[in-house]
Scaffold this active site. Structure first.
Site, mmCIF file in Angstrom:
data_model
loop_
_atom_site.group_PDB
_atom_site.id
_atom_site.type_symbol
_atom_site.label_atom_id
_atom_site.label_comp_id
_atom_site.label_asym_id
_atom_site.label_seq_id
_atom_site.Cartn_x
_atom_site.Cartn_y
_atom_site.Cartn_z
ATOM 1 N N LEU A 85 0.817 -1.218 0.000
ATOM 2 C CA LEU A 85 0.000 0.000 0.000
ATOM 3 C C LEU A 85 0.848 1.264 0.000
ATOM 4 O O LEU A 85 0.437 2.298 -0.493
ATOM 5 C CB LEU A 85 -0.910 0.027 1.231
ATOM 6 C CG LEU A 85 -2.029 -1.008 1.290
ATOM 7 C CD1 LEU A 85 -2.694 -0.984 2.656
ATOM 8 C CD2 LEU A 85 -3.057 -0.739 0.197
ATOM 9 N N GLY A 86 2.023 1.187 0.577
ATOM 10 C CA GLY A 86 2.874 2.376 0.645
ATOM 11 C C GLY A 86 3.914 2.195 1.730
ATOM 12 O O GLY A 86 3.952 1.164 2.418
ATOM 13 N N GLY A 88 6.197 4.563 4.776
ATOM 14 C CA GLY A 88 6.563 5.819 5.435
ATOM 15 C C GLY A 88 7.815 5.610 6.261
ATOM 16 O O GLY A 88 8.564 4.661 6.043
ATOM 17 N N ASP A 209 1.751 15.082 14.848
ATOM 18 C CA ASP A 209 2.202 14.810 13.485
ATOM 19 C C ASP A 209 1.033 14.949 12.509
ATOM 20 O O ASP A 209 0.842 14.112 11.625
ATOM 21 C CB ASP A 209 2.817 13.407 13.419
ATOM 22 C CG ASP A 209 3.812 13.278 12.268
ATOM 23 O OD1 ASP A 209 4.224 14.330 11.723
ATOM 24 O OD2 ASP A 209 4.166 12.144 11.911
ATOM 25 N N ASN A 214 -1.047 11.603 7.006
ATOM 26 C CA ASN A 214 -1.575 10.870 8.165
ATOM 27 C C ASN A 214 -3.094 10.960 8.275
ATOM 28 O O ASN A 214 -3.685 10.482 9.241
ATOM 29 C CB ASN A 214 -0.929 11.381 9.454
ATOM 30 C CG ASN A 214 0.484 10.863 9.604
ATOM 31 O OD1 ASN A 214 0.848 9.887 8.941
ATOM 32 N ND2 ASN A 214 1.272 11.496 10.449
HETATM 33 N N1 LIG Z 1 -5.027 1.738 7.573
HETATM 34 C C1 LIG Z 1 -4.579 1.941 6.342
HETATM 35 N N2 LIG Z 1 -5.342 1.641 5.275
HETATM 36 C C2 LIG Z 1 -4.904 1.863 4.014
HETATM 37 N N3 LIG Z 1 -3.699 2.387 3.723
HETATM 38 C C3 LIG Z 1 -2.875 2.693 4.754
HETATM 39 C C4 LIG Z 1 -3.264 2.486 6.108
HETATM 40 N N4 LIG Z 1 -2.247 2.902 6.903
HETATM 41 C C5 LIG Z 1 -1.286 3.353 6.092
HETATM 42 N N5 LIG Z 1 -1.642 3.231 4.801
HETATM 43 C C6 LIG Z 1 -0.865 3.637 3.627
HETATM 44 O O1 LIG Z 1 0.460 3.203 3.782
HETATM 45 C C7 LIG Z 1 1.375 4.207 3.380
HETATM 46 C C8 LIG Z 1 2.431 4.426 4.433
HETATM 47 O O2 LIG Z 1 1.829 4.932 5.591
HETATM 48 P P1 LIG Z 1 2.662 5.447 6.818
HETATM 49 O O3 LIG Z 1 1.709 6.030 7.773
HETATM 50 O O4 LIG Z 1 3.558 4.368 7.292
HETATM 51 O O5 LIG Z 1 3.616 6.541 6.194
HETATM 52 P P2 LIG Z 1 3.356 8.020 5.732
HETATM 53 O O6 LIG Z 1 2.201 8.605 6.509
HETATM 54 O O7 LIG Z 1 3.244 8.032 4.257
HETATM 55 O O8 LIG Z 1 4.672 8.753 6.161
HETATM 56 P P3 LIG Z 1 5.144 9.123 7.632
HETATM 57 O O9 LIG Z 1 6.131 8.084 8.028
HETATM 58 O O10 LIG Z 1 5.745 10.461 7.477
HETATM 59 O O11 LIG Z 1 3.940 9.115 8.525
HETATM 60 C C9 LIG Z 1 0.576 5.454 3.071
HETATM 61 O O12 LIG Z 1 0.514 5.591 1.674
HETATM 62 C C10 LIG Z 1 -0.795 5.174 3.606
HETATM 63 O O13 LIG Z 1 -1.786 5.681 2.782
HETATM 64 MG MG LIG Z 2 1.788 8.267 8.276
#
Ligand SMILES: Nc1ncnc2c1ncn2[C@@H]1O[C@H](COP(=O)(O)OP(=O)(O)OP(=O)(O)O)[C@@H](O)[C@H]1O
Ligand SMILES: [Mg+2]
Length: 450
Positions: A85-86, A88, A209, A214
């Protein structure tokens, strides 16, 4: 009433044996009320020696399921790239699916599994903060934590799956269809309610944050806050602030916090103001690719916010003029207040909601061009049964594209561009403000709604 200070040791008396509570309904712990919520500051009392796996025997938190790593591998098809999905700062996130075969009583649903991909104290603390906080706090505008895994050095979190991914992708990705005005307002209100809930707790929580990546969106574009790893308990008693290491994201953090490390709920209000600006302008809080004077969105936008006649120059061109002028004035004034240099002059999140909610009813939105896309017979069924599937696929594709973009600097793919263009028009038609406006009007009219 004196509140007895609890320590992690007293809360988690025994040590952990992951095998002993696999697939066992006793792995669910009951919800505690807010008054007896365990403070996050207790975490910092213990240091990295804390045996996090003691969580399994703790009294606190709600219905968190404890998963083994082997189970999460099955759930996510071995963290396959097709489920990616991604990614971070914490680590990669994969989609998976759980049901009651996995745990008795567990509702069949898609989930998002986040994997901490680096060792070290900071990552562990963030994981623990998230488990402790989301284990205890439930609200429609906070993403729901379903469970976690803590096995050897592995730390994972299992959340409800948010079908439309994060707001950042919708606002800024080249291939995403533009978010209509009312959808932007609905998202702002949802996120504001999430913050107001955190700030309004008996022991207030500072989120620290708040940013577009987020804010996650479900299939109906309801906004939920995710990523609680940096959250902190607010000041207690006569304290005016909490002193912390400066953490957060450049462009969103309040100036006084960056200067002094003094943390209050008003820091979140400032970050909310930055996100409001991003929703209005379609521009990122910080963008090194913009000319020097425009790189910091707040500095660039502040003069426009004060002058109603200049507001049109601020607005996201992708809205194509389809927004409420009256609503825009209100939102701009509110953003200006949230971004006030003096924290005490910023509004509370409760006040923010009071200003934003009526804007959903403003009708001075110019009608856009009507786009009709004749469905082919083959597509008809899918269109009638809703757009979820197509959009889900598109969003997953977006996530994978982000990853590709991050890895390949020149990751431009002509074939993909054509593919997205097709979706863009279709999606734009489906998510018109008119449709959302009708829904909202019906909701307000229905007798149950007051
Ligand atoms: N519950 C979820 N359902 C669907 N997608 C999710 C969910 N949680 C995270 N993601 C996706 O996973 C990816 C990474 O999320 P993550 O929160 O780890 O990092 P981020 O917010 O992109 O960066 P950061 O580390 O600065 O918070 C994002 O693209 C987010 O949309
Ligand atoms: Mg995040």
């Amino acid at each position: 009433m004196a509140i007895k200070k609890m320590t992690w040791r007293s809360l988690f008396p025994s040590c952990f044996n992951p095998k002993s509570h696999n697939l066992d309904s006793t792995s669910q712990v009951s919800k505690q009320n807010s008054a007896s919520r365990i403070s996050l500051s207790d975490i910092s009392d213990t240091g990295s020696s804390f045996c996090a796996s003691d969580l399994s025997n703790s009294k606190f938190a709600s219905n968190l399921h404890i998963f083994t790593l082997a189970e999460l591998k099955v759930i996510t098809s071995n963290f396959s790239s097709s489920n990616f999905l991604g990614e971070g700062g914490f680590g990669p996130v994969h989609k998976g699916f759980v049901d009651d075969k996995c745990r008795p009583g567990l509702e069949a649903q898609p989930v998002a599994v986040k994997l901490l991909d680096h060792d070290g104290d900071q990552g562990h603390r963030e994981w623990l903060t998230e488990v402790v906080l989301l284990g205890q706090l439930r609200h429609p505008n906070l993403v729901k934590l379903i469970g976690y895994c803590c096995e050897d050095e592995h730390r994972l979190l299992v959340y409800e799956y948010m079908a439309r991914g994060n707001l950042e992708n919708h606002l800024f990705r080249r291939y995403s269809s533009p978010l209509p005005w009312l959808t932007r307002m609905k998202i702002a209100i949802g996120a504001a309610k999430g913050l107001a809930f955190l700030h309004g707790e008996e022991k207030p929580v500072i989120y620290r944050d708040f940013k577009t990546s987020n804010i996650l969106l479900d299939s109906d574009c309801n906004a939920k806050l995710s990523d609680f790893g940096l959250a902190k308990d607010g000041p207690e008693g006569d304290d005016t602030h909490v002193s912390t290491r400066i953490m957060g994201t450049h462009g969103y953090a309040a100036p006084e916090y960056v200067m002094t490390g003094h943390l209050t709920t008003m820091n979140d209000v400032y970050s909310f103001g930055v996100v409001l600006l991003e929703l209005l302008t379609g521009k990122r809080a910080m963008d090194k690719k913009r000319p020097a004077r425009e790189q910091n969105l707040v500095e660039w936008a502040k003069p426009y916010l004060k002058d109603h006649h200049k507001l049109d120059r601020l607005m996201d061109p992708r809205l194509e003029g389809q927004y409420s002028s009256e609503g825009t004035k209100k939102v701009a004034a509110l953003a200006h207040q949230c971004l006030n240099h003096y924290p005490k002059s910023r509004p509370s999140m409760k006040h923010v909601i009071k200003i934003l909610e009526p804007i959903l009813k403003y009708t001075d939105i110019p009608a856009g061009p009507f786009i009709y896309i004749a469905p082919t017979e083959e597509k008809m069924d899918r269109t009638l049964s809703g757009c979820k599937e197509t959009d889900e696929a598109k969003l997953k594709e977006n996530g994978n594209e982000d990853k590709r973009e991050a890895k390949k600097e020149n990751g431009y793919n002509r074939r993909r561009k054509g593919y997205r263009h097709k979706h863009r028009i279709r999606s734009h038609a489906v998510y018109s403000d008119t449709a959302l406006y009708k829904t909202l009007r019906n909701e307000t009219k229905s007798p149950g709604n007051k």
